[in-house]
Design a protein around this motif. Structure first.
Motif, PDB file in Angstrom:
ATOM      1  N   GLU A 190      12.278  31.134  71.109  1.00  9.42           N
ATOM      2  CA  GLU A 190      10.932  30.646  70.935  1.00  9.42           C
ATOM      3  C   GLU A 190       9.917  31.831  70.315  1.00  9.42           C
ATOM      4  N   ARG A 191      10.145  32.989  70.360  1.00  4.73           N
ATOM      5  CA  ARG A 191       9.502  34.180  70.111  1.00  4.73           C
ATOM      6  C   ARG A 191       9.681  34.803  68.988  1.00  4.73           C
ATOM      7  N   ALA A 192      10.948  34.089  68.278  1.00  5.25           N
ATOM      8  CA  ALA A 192      11.516  34.723  66.951  1.00  5.25           C
ATOM      9  C   ALA A 192      10.414  34.410  66.053  1.00  5.25           C
ATOM     10  N   LEU A 193      10.135  35.421  64.876  1.00  2.00           N
ATOM     11  CA  LEU A 193       9.199  35.055  63.948  1.00  2.00           C
ATOM     12  C   LEU A 193       9.853  34.096  62.881  1.00  2.00           C
ATOM     13  N   CYS A 194      11.324  34.020  62.749  1.00  2.00           N
ATOM     14  CA  CYS A 194      11.949  32.990  61.923  1.00  2.00           C
ATOM     15  C   CYS A 194      11.785  31.567  62.235  1.00  2.00           C
ATOM     16  N   ALA A 195      11.454  31.200  63.521  1.00  2.00           N
ATOM     17  CA  ALA A 195      11.115  30.255  64.045  1.00  2.00           C
ATOM     18  C   ALA A 195       9.773  29.719  63.400  1.00  2.00           C
ATOM     19  N   GLN A 196       9.179  30.535  63.023  1.00  4.15           N
ATOM     20  CA  GLN A 196       7.718  30.179  62.313  1.00  4.15           C
ATOM     21  C   GLN A 196       7.505  30.292  61.024  1.00  4.15           C
ATOM     22  N   THR A 197       8.668  30.276  60.114  1.00  5.99           N
ATOM     23  CA  THR A 197       8.801  30.674  58.735  1.00  5.99           C
ATOM     24  C   THR A 197       9.949  29.485  58.184  1.00  5.99           C
ATOM     25  N   ASP A 198      10.092  29.568  56.901  1.00  5.60           N
ATOM     26  CA  ASP A 198      10.946  28.695  56.192  1.00  5.60           C
ATOM     27  C   ASP A 198      12.425  29.122  56.510  1.00  5.60           C
ATOM     28  N   PRO A 199      13.086  28.230  57.230  1.00  5.38           N
ATOM     29  CA  PRO A 199      14.426  28.380  57.679  1.00  5.38           C
ATOM     30  C   PRO A 199      15.443  28.597  56.348  1.00  5.38           C
ATOM     31  N   GLU A 200      15.007  28.175  55.072  1.00  4.65           N
ATOM     32  CA  GLU A 200      15.941  28.341  54.097  1.00  4.65           C
ATOM     33  C   GLU A 200      16.130  29.691  53.457  1.00  4.65           C
ATOM     34  N   ALA A 201      15.222  30.612  53.947  1.00  8.90           N
ATOM     35  CA  ALA A 201      15.114  32.062  53.694  1.00  8.90           C
ATOM     36  C   ALA A 201      16.187  32.596  54.469  1.00  8.90           C
ATOM     37  N   PHE A 202      16.738  32.129  55.548  1.00  8.54           N
ATOM     38  CA  PHE A 202      17.558  32.801  56.383  1.00  8.54           C
ATOM     39  C   PHE A 202      19.034  32.323  56.204  1.00  8.54           C
ATOM     40  N   PHE A 203      18.929  31.247  55.300  1.00 14.91           N
ATOM     41  CA  PHE A 203      20.353  30.679  54.889  1.00 14.91           C
ATOM     42  C   PHE A 203      20.388  30.590  53.452  1.00 14.91           C
ATOM     43  N   PRO A 204      20.452  31.637  52.676  1.00 15.06           N
ATOM     44  CA  PRO A 204      20.332  31.601  51.334  1.00 15.06           C
ATOM     45  C   PRO A 204      21.830  30.988  50.769  1.00 15.06           C
ATOM     46  N   GLU A 205      21.482  30.261  49.601  1.00 11.83           N
ATOM     47  CA  GLU A 205      22.752  30.156  48.673  1.00 11.83           C
ATOM     48  C   GLU A 205      23.757  31.233  48.644  1.00 11.83           C
ATOM     49  N   LYS A 206      24.897  30.950  48.275  1.00 14.16           N
ATOM     50  CA  LYS A 206      25.713  32.248  48.098  1.00 14.16           C
ATOM     51  C   LYS A 206      25.453  33.094  46.939  1.00 14.16           C
ATOM     52  N   ALA A 241      14.081  37.157  54.250  1.00 21.36           N
ATOM     53  CA  ALA A 241      14.369  36.801  55.429  1.00 21.36           C
ATOM     54  C   ALA A 241      14.496  38.131  56.250  1.00 21.36           C
ATOM     55  N   LYS A 242      14.832  39.407  55.663  1.00 25.56           N
ATOM     56  CA  LYS A 242      14.971  40.740  56.183  1.00 25.56           C
ATOM     57  C   LYS A 242      13.503  41.319  56.392  1.00 25.56           C
ATOM     58  N   LYS A 243      12.490  40.762  55.535  1.00 24.09           N
ATOM     59  CA  LYS A 243      11.382  41.289  55.788  1.00 24.09           C
ATOM     60  C   LYS A 243      10.643  40.953  56.941  1.00 24.09           C
ATOM     61  N   VAL A 244      11.176  39.642  57.344  1.00 25.68           N
ATOM     62  CA  VAL A 244      10.605  38.809  58.291  1.00 25.68           C
ATOM     63  C   VAL A 244      11.224  39.445  59.777  1.00 25.68           C
ATOM     64  N   CYS A 245      12.491  39.699  59.567  1.00 24.29           N
ATOM     65  CA  CYS A 245      13.080  40.419  61.000  1.00 24.29           C
ATOM     66  C   CYS A 245      12.673  41.781  61.221  1.00 24.29           C
ATOM     67  N   VAL A 246      12.231  42.567  60.207  1.00 26.96           N
ATOM     68  CA  VAL A 246      12.008  44.039  60.363  1.00 26.96           C
ATOM     69  C   VAL A 246      10.730  44.026  61.429  1.00 26.96           C
ATOM     70  N   SER A 247       9.950  43.015  61.352  1.00 24.25           N
ATOM     71  CA  SER A 247       8.780  43.112  62.355  1.00 24.25           C
ATOM     72  C   SER A 247       8.901  42.247  63.665  1.00 24.25           C
ATOM     73  N   CYS A 248      10.200  41.708  63.862  1.00 24.88           N
ATOM     74  CA  CYS A 248      10.241  40.766  64.805  1.00 24.88           C
ATOM     75  C   CYS A 248      10.820  41.352  66.324  1.00 24.88           C
ATOM     76  N   GLU A 249      10.095  40.951  67.250  1.00 24.49           N
ATOM     77  CA  GLU A 249      10.155  41.605  68.465  1.00 24.49           C
ATOM     78  C   GLU A 249      11.415  41.160  69.205  1.00 24.49           C
ATOM     79  N   VAL A 250      12.150  40.196  68.913  1.00 21.11           N
ATOM     80  CA  VAL A 250      13.354  39.747  69.393  1.00 21.11           C
ATOM     81  C   VAL A 250      14.598  39.918  68.465  1.00 21.11           C
ATOM     82  N   ARG A 251      14.637  40.970  67.587  1.00 18.92           N
ATOM     83  CA  ARG A 251      15.407  41.381  66.610  1.00 18.92           C
ATOM     84  C   ARG A 251      16.853  41.655  67.294  1.00 18.92           C
ATOM     85  N   SER A 252      16.741  42.554  68.251  1.00 19.58           N
ATOM     86  CA  SER A 252      18.004  42.948  68.864  1.00 19.58           C
ATOM     87  C   SER A 252      18.719  41.726  69.695  1.00 19.58           C
ATOM     88  N   GLU A 253      17.910  40.868  70.412  1.00 20.19           N
ATOM     89  CA  GLU A 253      18.451  39.833  70.976  1.00 20.19           C
ATOM     90  C   GLU A 253      19.149  38.688  70.217  1.00 20.19           C
TER      91      GLU A 253
END
Length: 114
Positions: free
Chosen positions: A48-64, A71-83
C-alpha cells in the motif's frame, strides 16, 4: 464572507471558536493511523505504501526488450524498495521490476547469495 485573517472580535466567530473541538497534536494524530508508521499493516501492507501502486503498472512489466528505466526511477525513491525486493526473491517472481531490479538482475543476485 468570512475573513479569517482579520483580528476583529466578531461575536459569531468567537463563539464558533470556543465551541470547536481542540485540534490534536501531531503525535496524537499519528496514533490514530497506525498504518502510517508501518504498525499493524500485516505482511503485505508494504504494498500500500509502494510508489508503483500510484503509477502506471505497465512500466513495471515492460514488453520483452522494452525499457525498464521509468520503473527503476520510481523504485529509487520508494520507501519499501527492500521489502519489495525481498518479496520478489522469496516468491521467485519471474516477471517485472521488483525492488528496482529486473528478473535478470534478481537471478544474478540470487546466484551471488547462494
Amino acid at each position: 464572507m468570512w475573513n479569517l485573517l482579520d483580528d476583529h472580535d466578531d461575536e459569531a466567530f468567537s463563539s464558533d471558536a470556543r465551541t470547536a473541538p481542540p485540534v490534536p497534536a501531531p503525535s496524537n494524530v499519528l496514533a490514530l493511523f497506525p498504518t502510517a508508521t508501518g504498525e499493524d499493516e500485516g505482511p503485505m501492507g508494504w504494498q500500500e505504501r509502494a510508489l508503483c501502486a500510484q503509477t502506471d503498472p505497465e512500466a513495471f512489466f515492460p514488453e520483452k526488450g522494452g525499457s525498464t528505466r521509468e520503473a527503476k526511477k520510481v523504485c529509487v525513491s520508494c520507501e519499501v524498495r527492500s521489502e519489495c525486493l525481498d518479496y520478489a526473491l522469496a516468491n521467485d517472481e519471474r516477471f517485472g521490476i521488483w525492488g528496482g531490479l529486473s528478473e535478470r538482475e534478481r537471478r544474478k543476485l540470487k546466484r551471488r547469495v547462494v
